[in-house]
Design a protein around this motif. Structure first.
Motif, PDB file in Angstrom:
ATOM      1  N   PHE A 237       0.836  -1.208   0.000  1.00  0.00           N
ATOM      2  CA  PHE A 237       0.000   0.000   0.000  1.00  0.00           C
ATOM      3  C   PHE A 237       0.866   1.252   0.000  1.00  0.00           C
ATOM      4  O   PHE A 237       0.572   2.233  -0.685  1.00  0.00           O
ATOM      5  CB  PHE A 237      -0.916   0.022   1.220  1.00  0.00           C
ATOM      6  N   SER A 238       1.947   1.223   0.799  1.00  0.00           N
ATOM      7  CA  SER A 238       2.789   2.412   0.920  1.00  0.00           C
ATOM      8  C   SER A 238       3.626   2.633  -0.338  1.00  0.00           C
ATOM      9  O   SER A 238       3.922   3.770  -0.707  1.00  0.00           O
ATOM     10  CB  SER A 238       3.705   2.292   2.139  1.00  0.00           C
ATOM     11  N   LEU A 239       4.008   1.549  -1.000  1.00  0.00           N
ATOM     12  CA  LEU A 239       4.869   1.672  -2.174  1.00  0.00           C
ATOM     13  C   LEU A 239       4.083   1.942  -3.457  1.00  0.00           C
ATOM     14  O   LEU A 239       4.616   2.534  -4.394  1.00  0.00           O
ATOM     15  CB  LEU A 239       5.697   0.391  -2.341  1.00  0.00           C
ATOM     16  N   CYS A 240       2.831   1.494  -3.484  1.00  0.00           N
ATOM     17  CA  CYS A 240       2.002   1.661  -4.694  1.00  0.00           C
ATOM     18  C   CYS A 240       0.610   2.140  -4.281  1.00  0.00           C
ATOM     19  O   CYS A 240      -0.373   1.403  -4.401  1.00  0.00           O
ATOM     20  CB  CYS A 240       1.903   0.349  -5.464  1.00  0.00           C
ATOM     21  N   ALA A 241       0.550   3.356  -3.785  1.00  0.00           N
ATOM     22  CA  ALA A 241      -0.688   3.879  -3.207  1.00  0.00           C
ATOM     23  C   ALA A 241      -1.856   3.852  -4.187  1.00  0.00           C
ATOM     24  O   ALA A 241      -3.006   3.598  -3.794  1.00  0.00           O
ATOM     25  CB  ALA A 241      -0.469   5.301  -2.699  1.00  0.00           C
ATOM     26  N   LYS A 242      -1.584   4.077  -5.469  1.00  0.00           N
ATOM     27  CA  LYS A 242      -2.666   4.144  -6.448  1.00  0.00           C
ATOM     28  C   LYS A 242      -3.232   2.761  -6.791  1.00  0.00           C
ATOM     29  O   LYS A 242      -4.295   2.664  -7.412  1.00  0.00           O
ATOM     30  CB  LYS A 242      -2.168   4.821  -7.730  1.00  0.00           C
ATOM     31  N   GLU A 243      -2.520   1.716  -6.396  1.00  0.00           N
ATOM     32  CA  GLU A 243      -2.953   0.359  -6.734  1.00  0.00           C
ATOM     33  C   GLU A 243      -3.410  -0.415  -5.497  1.00  0.00           C
ATOM     34  O   GLU A 243      -3.397  -1.648  -5.497  1.00  0.00           O
ATOM     35  CB  GLU A 243      -1.803  -0.399  -7.424  1.00  0.00           C
ATOM     36  N   ALA A 245      -6.341  -1.023  -4.113  1.00  0.00           N
ATOM     37  CA  ALA A 245      -7.476  -1.932  -4.298  1.00  0.00           C
ATOM     38  C   ALA A 245      -7.034  -3.193  -5.038  1.00  0.00           C
ATOM     39  O   ALA A 245      -7.452  -4.313  -4.697  1.00  0.00           O
ATOM     40  CB  ALA A 245      -8.600  -1.232  -5.051  1.00  0.00           C
ATOM     41  N   SER A 246      -6.176  -3.032  -6.037  1.00  0.00           N
ATOM     42  CA  SER A 246      -5.701  -4.189  -6.801  1.00  0.00           C
ATOM     43  C   SER A 246      -4.867  -5.119  -5.929  1.00  0.00           C
ATOM     44  O   SER A 246      -4.999  -6.349  -5.992  1.00  0.00           O
ATOM     45  CB  SER A 246      -4.868  -3.721  -7.999  1.00  0.00           C
ATOM     46  N   PHE A 247      -3.982  -4.552  -5.103  1.00  0.00           N
ATOM     47  CA  PHE A 247      -3.164  -5.364  -4.218  1.00  0.00           C
ATOM     48  C   PHE A 247      -4.031  -6.078  -3.188  1.00  0.00           C
ATOM     49  O   PHE A 247      -3.789  -7.241  -2.848  1.00  0.00           O
ATOM     50  CB  PHE A 247      -2.106  -4.511  -3.510  1.00  0.00           C
ATOM     51  N   ALA A 248      -5.034  -5.391  -2.649  1.00  0.00           N
ATOM     52  CA  ALA A 248      -5.907  -5.998  -1.645  1.00  0.00           C
ATOM     53  C   ALA A 248      -6.613  -7.225  -2.225  1.00  0.00           C
ATOM     54  O   ALA A 248      -6.685  -8.281  -1.584  1.00  0.00           O
ATOM     55  CB  ALA A 248      -6.930  -4.980  -1.148  1.00  0.00           C
ATOM     56  N   ARG A 249      -7.125  -7.102  -3.451  1.00  0.00           N
ATOM     57  CA  ARG A 249      -7.804  -8.231  -4.080  1.00  0.00           C
ATOM     58  C   ARG A 249      -6.816  -9.361  -4.382  1.00  0.00           C
ATOM     59  O   ARG A 249      -7.107 -10.533  -4.146  1.00  0.00           O
ATOM     60  CB  ARG A 249      -8.502  -7.783  -5.363  1.00  0.00           C
ATOM     61  N   ALA A 250      -5.652  -9.015  -4.892  1.00  0.00           N
ATOM     62  CA  ALA A 250      -4.660 -10.027  -5.258  1.00  0.00           C
ATOM     63  C   ALA A 250      -4.164 -10.808  -4.042  1.00  0.00           C
ATOM     64  O   ALA A 250      -3.895 -12.007  -4.131  1.00  0.00           O
ATOM     65  CB  ALA A 250      -3.482  -9.368  -5.972  1.00  0.00           C
ATOM     66  N   LEU A 251      -4.051 -10.122  -2.902  1.00  0.00           N
ATOM     67  CA  LEU A 251      -3.535 -10.756  -1.689  1.00  0.00           C
ATOM     68  C   LEU A 251      -4.651 -11.355  -0.832  1.00  0.00           C
ATOM     69  O   LEU A 251      -4.382 -11.931   0.226  1.00  0.00           O
ATOM     70  CB  LEU A 251      -2.744  -9.737  -0.857  1.00  0.00           C
ATOM     71  N   GLY A 252      -5.899 -11.218  -1.276  1.00  0.00           N
ATOM     72  CA  GLY A 252      -7.016 -11.767  -0.517  1.00  0.00           C
ATOM     73  C   GLY A 252      -7.262 -11.035   0.785  1.00  0.00           C
ATOM     74  O   GLY A 252      -7.790 -11.611   1.745  1.00  0.00           O
ATOM     75  N   GLY A 269       5.359   4.481   6.590  1.00  0.00           N
ATOM     76  CA  GLY A 269       6.012   4.748   5.313  1.00  0.00           C
ATOM     77  C   GLY A 269       6.690   3.514   4.734  1.00  0.00           C
ATOM     78  O   GLY A 269       6.909   2.508   5.425  1.00  0.00           O
ATOM     79  N   GLY A 270       7.051   3.601   3.471  1.00  0.00           N
ATOM     80  CA  GLY A 270       7.558   2.458   2.734  1.00  0.00           C
ATOM     81  C   GLY A 270       8.842   1.866   3.264  1.00  0.00           C
ATOM     82  O   GLY A 270       8.987   0.644   3.345  1.00  0.00           O
ATOM     83  N   GLU A 271       9.811   2.697   3.624  1.00  0.00           N
ATOM     84  CA  GLU A 271      11.118   2.176   4.039  1.00  0.00           C
ATOM     85  C   GLU A 271      11.027   1.377   5.330  1.00  0.00           C
ATOM     86  O   GLU A 271      11.574   0.273   5.436  1.00  0.00           O
ATOM     87  CB  GLU A 271      12.117   3.320   4.207  1.00  0.00           C
ATOM     88  N   LYS A 272      10.338   1.916   6.328  1.00  0.00           N
ATOM     89  CA  LYS A 272      10.200   1.202   7.597  1.00  0.00           C
ATOM     90  C   LYS A 272       9.441  -0.108   7.421  1.00  0.00           C
ATOM     91  O   LYS A 272       9.795  -1.134   8.008  1.00  0.00           O
ATOM     92  CB  LYS A 272       9.487   2.079   8.633  1.00  0.00           C
ATOM     93  N   LEU A 273       8.401  -0.071   6.617  1.00  0.00           N
ATOM     94  CA  LEU A 273       7.609  -1.276   6.406  1.00  0.00           C
ATOM     95  C   LEU A 273       8.408  -2.332   5.643  1.00  0.00           C
ATOM     96  O   LEU A 273       8.326  -3.522   5.946  1.00  0.00           O
ATOM     97  CB  LEU A 273       6.322  -0.941   5.650  1.00  0.00           C
ATOM     98  N   ARG A 274       9.195  -1.892   4.673  1.00  0.00           N
ATOM     99  CA  ARG A 274      10.033  -2.827   3.927  1.00  0.00           C
ATOM    100  C   ARG A 274      11.049  -3.484   4.862  1.00  0.00           C
ATOM    101  O   ARG A 274      11.276  -4.698   4.802  1.00  0.00           O
ATOM    102  CB  ARG A 274      10.733  -2.100   2.784  1.00  0.00           C
ATOM    103  N   ASN A 275      11.657  -2.697   5.740  1.00  0.00           N
ATOM    104  CA  ASN A 275      12.625  -3.248   6.700  1.00  0.00           C
ATOM    105  C   ASN A 275      11.952  -4.221   7.666  1.00  0.00           C
ATOM    106  O   ASN A 275      12.537  -5.250   8.032  1.00  0.00           O
ATOM    107  CB  ASN A 275      13.287  -2.113   7.480  1.00  0.00           C
ATOM    108  N   PHE A 276      10.732  -3.896   8.068  1.00  0.00           N
ATOM    109  CA  PHE A 276      10.010  -4.757   9.015  1.00  0.00           C
ATOM    110  C   PHE A 276       9.654  -6.094   8.358  1.00  0.00           C
ATOM    111  O   PHE A 276       9.886  -7.167   8.942  1.00  0.00           O
ATOM    112  CB  PHE A 276       8.745  -4.049   9.500  1.00  0.00           C
ATOM    113  N   VAL A 277       9.117  -6.044   7.157  1.00  0.00           N
ATOM    114  CA  VAL A 277       8.737  -7.273   6.456  1.00  0.00           C
ATOM    115  C   VAL A 277       9.973  -8.124   6.158  1.00  0.00           C
ATOM    116  O   VAL A 277       9.959  -9.351   6.330  1.00  0.00           O
ATOM    117  CB  VAL A 277       7.971  -6.941   5.156  1.00  0.00           C
ATOM    118  N   THR A 278      11.060  -7.473   5.739  1.00  0.00           N
ATOM    119  CA  THR A 278      12.309  -8.200   5.488  1.00  0.00           C
ATOM    120  C   THR A 278      12.820  -8.852   6.762  1.00  0.00           C
ATOM    121  O   THR A 278      13.301  -9.992   6.756  1.00  0.00           O
ATOM    122  CB  THR A 278      13.381  -7.248   4.931  1.00  0.00           C
ATOM    123  N   GLY A 279      12.692  -8.125   7.878  1.00  0.00           N
ATOM    124  CA  GLY A 279      13.118  -8.673   9.163  1.00  0.00           C
ATOM    125  C   GLY A 279      12.291  -9.878   9.574  1.00  0.00           C
ATOM    126  O   GLY A 279      12.827 -10.857  10.118  1.00  0.00           O
TER     127      GLY A 279
END
Length: 310
Positions: A237-243, A245-252, A269-279
């Motif tokens: 959501f943070s990295l592709c704000a305009k998409e 709804a599409s991501f929500a449907r694709a990820l269920g 924000g995107g950077e913190k979330l990316r670091n968290f998911v990677t962690g």
């Protein structure tokens, strides 16, 4: 000779379809019901082509039928149309149907189970109608949370009715999200939900308290999976704000999880979330490989995510 009925669909809906099929066949006089492990096509058809041992008409239930592989076309003469004395129910996951050649499908019956979409109005109506039967309304958050927690429509109706009954006894006029948490979740599930929502909403004290409680009574791997499922949505959501709804449907992602993930995307924000998911992925990998992943690693990761909020 047997008639083949191919049953497929998602989880709980498939289990309900199996029950309905067995009830229907029982009412039609199929008294001998047997369950067989998946084997090979030829023995399955040759050994179950007549009447059953305990009745004139028989049903053979074969689960995980996708393991049979592709049915040889040479076995076509062994199949009968509907009405045969022997019926073989082949149960398959919706993403792995039994392989019956297209040319032979006219001799078989295919039945697919389906659940109403997570986004459909029908699921809303189930919750609202169950609450109204008790003379109550249901808040938007409670509605979304119930749909998040219970995929199966029967369970969704049952849990809504339970929450509504208790609320009515307490003199409540509306079912709230807090009451859904209290009445419809075990202690462990409640703490998990509070952790997910606390992280998404930026409540450090509550989040770390729930994490501490979970560390005493829960396993690390399922928690990592739940966190990853929620926060990868927030990351996208943070990295592709305009998409979104599409991501929500694709990820269920259901409505409740999507709304909280959107809150997290704005908060971190995107950077913190990316670091968290990677962690989370790193900790899960270390846990599986025995390289010393621990609850302390997750606690530090949560602290890093929420730094600056306290």
């Amino acid at each position: 000779m047997p008639h083949l009925r191919l049953l497929s669909g998602p989880g709980a809906a498939l289990r309900r379809l199996i029950s309905e099929e067995l009830d229907r066949l029982s009412a039609a006089g199929y008294e001998d019901v047997r369950r067989l492990e998946c084997g090979e096509w030829a023995p399955l058809l040759t050994e179950n082509r007549g009447r059953g041992l305990f009745g004139d008409r028989s049903v053979i239930l074969v689960e995980e039928a996708e393991k049979l592989g592709v049915m040889p076309e040479r076995l076509a003469p062994m199949l009968e149309p509907p009405g045969a004395d022997s019926v073989i129910l082949l149960v398959c996951r919706s993403d792995a149907p039994a392989s019956v050649p297209k040319a032979l499908m006219k001799l078989c019956t295919s039945v697919k189970a389906s659940e109403p979409s997570f986004w459909s109005r029908e699921r809303d109506d189930i919750v609202i109608s169950e609450a109204e039967r008790k003379g109550l309304s249901v808040s938007r958050d409670a509605l979304s949370l119930l749909k998040e927690l219970f995929d199966d429509t029967g369970e969704l109706a049952s849990e809504t009715a339970k929450a509504a009954s208790i609320c009515r006894v307490r003199g409540k006029k509306e079912i709230s999200a807090a009451e859904v948490e209290e009445f419809c979740l075990s202690d462990g599930s409640r703490n998990l939900l509070k952790l997910l929502d606390g992280l998404c909403s930026g409540r450090p004290g509550e989040s770390r308290a729930c994490l501490g409680s979970l560390s005493l009574h829960s396993e690390l791997t399922p928690l990592l999976s739940a966190l990853h499922n929620r926060f990868r949505i927030a990351m996208y959501f943070s990295l592709c704000a305009k998409e979104r709804a599409s991501f929500a449907r694709a990820l269920g992602a259901k409505e409740y999880a999507s709304r909280l993930a959107e809150s997290a995307s704005r908060l971190y924000g995107g950077e913190k979330l990316r670091n968290f998911v990677t962690g989370l992925v790193r900790i899960a990998s270390n846990e599986r490989s025995g390289q010393g992943a621990s609850w302390r690693d997750l606690d530090l990761l949560v602290i890093d995510l929420m730094s600056g909020l306290e």
